[in-house]
Design a protein around this motif. Structure first.
Motif, mmCIF file in Angstrom:
data_model
loop_
_atom_site.group_PDB
_atom_site.id
_atom_site.type_symbol
_atom_site.label_atom_id
_atom_site.label_comp_id
_atom_site.label_asym_id
_atom_site.label_seq_id
_atom_site.Cartn_x
_atom_site.Cartn_y
_atom_site.Cartn_z
ATOM 1 N N UNK A 95 -25.546 -2.421 -15.528
ATOM 2 C CA UNK A 95 -24.333 -2.591 -14.741
ATOM 3 C C UNK A 95 -24.423 -1.832 -13.418
ATOM 4 N N UNK A 96 -23.601 -2.265 -12.471
ATOM 5 C CA UNK A 96 -23.341 -1.495 -11.264
ATOM 6 C C UNK A 96 -21.861 -1.127 -11.286
ATOM 7 N N UNK A 97 -21.518 0.069 -10.839
ATOM 8 C CA UNK A 97 -20.139 0.535 -10.962
ATOM 9 C C UNK A 97 -19.338 0.405 -9.689
ATOM 10 N N UNK A 98 -18.036 0.505 -9.822
ATOM 11 C CA UNK A 98 -17.147 0.583 -8.670
ATOM 12 C C UNK A 98 -16.171 1.740 -8.873
ATOM 13 N N UNK A 99 -15.183 1.557 -9.740
ATOM 14 C CA UNK A 99 -14.158 2.594 -9.881
ATOM 15 C C UNK A 99 -13.769 2.813 -11.338
ATOM 16 N N UNK A 100 -13.287 4.006 -11.598
ATOM 17 C CA UNK A 100 -12.732 4.339 -12.907
ATOM 18 C C UNK A 100 -11.257 4.638 -12.712
ATOM 19 N N UNK A 101 -10.404 3.825 -13.285
ATOM 20 C CA UNK A 101 -8.956 4.003 -13.157
ATOM 21 C C UNK A 101 -8.274 3.726 -14.484
ATOM 22 N N UNK A 102 -7.341 4.575 -14.796
ATOM 23 C CA UNK A 102 -6.483 4.384 -15.966
ATOM 24 C C UNK A 102 -7.298 4.157 -17.237
ATOM 25 N N UNK A 103 -8.407 4.875 -17.341
ATOM 26 C CA UNK A 103 -9.229 4.805 -18.545
ATOM 27 C C UNK A 103 -10.180 3.628 -18.609
ATOM 28 N N UNK A 104 -10.189 2.780 -17.572
ATOM 29 C CA UNK A 104 -11.053 1.611 -17.559
ATOM 30 C C UNK A 104 -12.069 1.723 -16.430
ATOM 31 N N UNK A 148 -8.451 -1.708 -12.242
ATOM 32 C CA UNK A 148 -7.109 -1.657 -12.813
ATOM 33 C C UNK A 148 -6.239 -0.706 -12.000
ATOM 34 N N UNK A 149 -5.000 -1.107 -11.739
ATOM 35 C CA UNK A 149 -4.059 -0.249 -11.021
ATOM 36 C C UNK A 149 -2.658 -0.507 -11.536
ATOM 37 N N UNK A 172 0.949 -13.678 -11.694
ATOM 38 C CA UNK A 172 1.021 -14.392 -10.406
ATOM 39 C C UNK A 172 -0.215 -15.273 -10.320
ATOM 40 N N UNK A 173 -0.018 -16.582 -10.350
ATOM 41 C CA UNK A 173 -1.152 -17.495 -10.276
ATOM 42 C C UNK A 173 -1.902 -17.298 -8.962
ATOM 43 N N UNK A 174 -3.219 -17.450 -8.965
ATOM 44 C CA UNK A 174 -3.974 -17.336 -7.714
ATOM 45 C C UNK A 174 -3.503 -18.363 -6.692
ATOM 46 N N UNK A 175 -2.861 -17.866 -5.645
ATOM 47 C CA UNK A 175 -2.301 -18.745 -4.622
ATOM 48 C C UNK A 175 -2.317 -18.115 -3.240
ATOM 49 N N UNK A 176 -2.702 -16.833 -3.160
ATOM 50 C CA UNK A 176 -2.695 -16.118 -1.893
ATOM 51 C C UNK A 176 -4.117 -15.911 -1.379
ATOM 52 N N UNK A 177 -4.242 -15.811 -0.048
ATOM 53 C CA UNK A 177 -5.553 -15.622 0.548
ATOM 54 C C UNK A 177 -6.152 -14.278 0.192
ATOM 55 N N UNK A 178 -5.294 -13.266 0.041
ATOM 56 C CA UNK A 178 -5.770 -11.928 -0.283
ATOM 57 C C UNK A 178 -4.697 -11.193 -1.049
ATOM 58 N N UNK A 179 -5.097 -10.509 -2.110
ATOM 59 C CA UNK A 179 -4.164 -9.681 -2.873
ATOM 60 C C UNK A 179 -4.763 -8.285 -2.996
ATOM 61 N N UNK A 180 -3.935 -7.267 -2.817
ATOM 62 C CA UNK A 180 -4.371 -5.883 -2.898
ATOM 63 C C UNK A 180 -3.864 -5.252 -4.198
ATOM 64 N N UNK A 181 -4.507 -4.185 -4.616
ATOM 65 C CA UNK A 181 -4.123 -3.541 -5.862
ATOM 66 C C UNK A 181 -2.707 -2.976 -5.789
ATOM 67 N N UNK A 182 -2.036 -2.954 -6.933
ATOM 68 C CA UNK A 182 -0.667 -2.448 -7.000
ATOM 69 C C UNK A 182 -0.621 -0.958 -6.675
#
Length: 244
Positions: A95-104, A148-149, A172-182
């Motif tokens: 694997x390659x990693x990115x972030x660890x958030x909320x236990x995931x 996860x956020x 929220x169904x995928x319908x937006x050009x870009x969505x950011x984390x909560x």
């Protein structure tokens, strides 16, 4: 500990990038001997972790993903703690990693030439959530697009973005050009037809388009809370000869 201004190879032009502080540490990138390396500073500008990592992400909940050179063309990546101990040897698990958030742990798995999928692992490195755990809709598959956020994941399908709960339920169904984390109970989405196409057609840097269109804030039920539109205040550059 040396600080950002006294690091031996540091000149004013050597600082390449700085990220927001998380867990009390800021991830900074410098250029040293024609090589880009990353380290971590505290809020006084002192290095807590000296620059040495070609790849480094921000700390979350005590862990950060970094990678070191193994060979000229090969990197070894893992999650480490602030003492720089290897906590989860992701590279050994493919694997390659990115972030660890909320236990995931949000990681990338290569599934083909230049093709990766995201999935989540627990702290022991065991998969706990994959694309298969996201419920399908209208016969279309949905993929994980973010860490996860606040219990919510950005998901995508056919170039559009939306949101799903960690249970796999799409809110929220995928319908937006870009969505950011909560953040603070709200998710920010950008509503524009085709960012890349418009950027190419009008020769506008992609990032500039985010200040020229409609921003929408959604709550965790997917309801619109606030909509901010700047469509009537396009840059002079756009208004001079084109209308979108």
């Amino acid at each position: 500990h040396r600080d950002l201004h006294s690091f031996p190879t540091r000149r004013s032009s050597d600082l390449e990038r700085a990220k927001s502080f998380t867990d009390g540490l800021g991830c900074v990138r410098i250029k040293s001997n024609d090589e880009l390396i990353n380290g971590y500073i505290n809020k006084k500008g002192k290095y807590v972790i000296q620059p040495k990592y070609p790849v480094a992400y921000q700390f979350y909940e005590g862990l950060a993903y970094v990678a070191v050179k193994k060979t000229d063309k090969r990197y070894y990546g893992y999650f480490m703690n602030i003492k720089e101990d290897v906590v989860i040897p992701l590279d050994d698990m493919g694997y390659e990693g990115t972030e660890f958030r909320e236990g995931w742990l949000c990681v990338l798995k290569k599934v083909g030439p230049g093709l990766y999928i995201r999935l989540f692992l627990d702290k022991t490195g065991q998969p706990i959530f994959t694309n298969n755990d996201i419920k399908y809709y209208e016969g279309k598959s949905i993929g994980i697009s973010s860490a996860l956020s606040e219990g919510i994941i950005v998901v995508g399908s056919e170039g559009k973005s939306g949101y799903a709960l960690k249970t796999g339920e799409v809110i929220v169904l995928p319908q937006y050009s870009k969505a950011f984390m909560f953040s603070d109970g709200l998710g920010l989405v950008v509503n524009i037809t085709d960012l890349n196409k418009i950027a190419r057609e009008y020769d506008i840097p992609l990032w500039e388009l985010f200040s020229k269109d409609t921003f929408i804030y959604l709550d965790k039920s997917g309801e619109k809370i606030l909509e901010i539109s700047d469509l009537d205040r396009k840059s002079t550059r756009l208004n001079s000869s084109h209308r979108i």
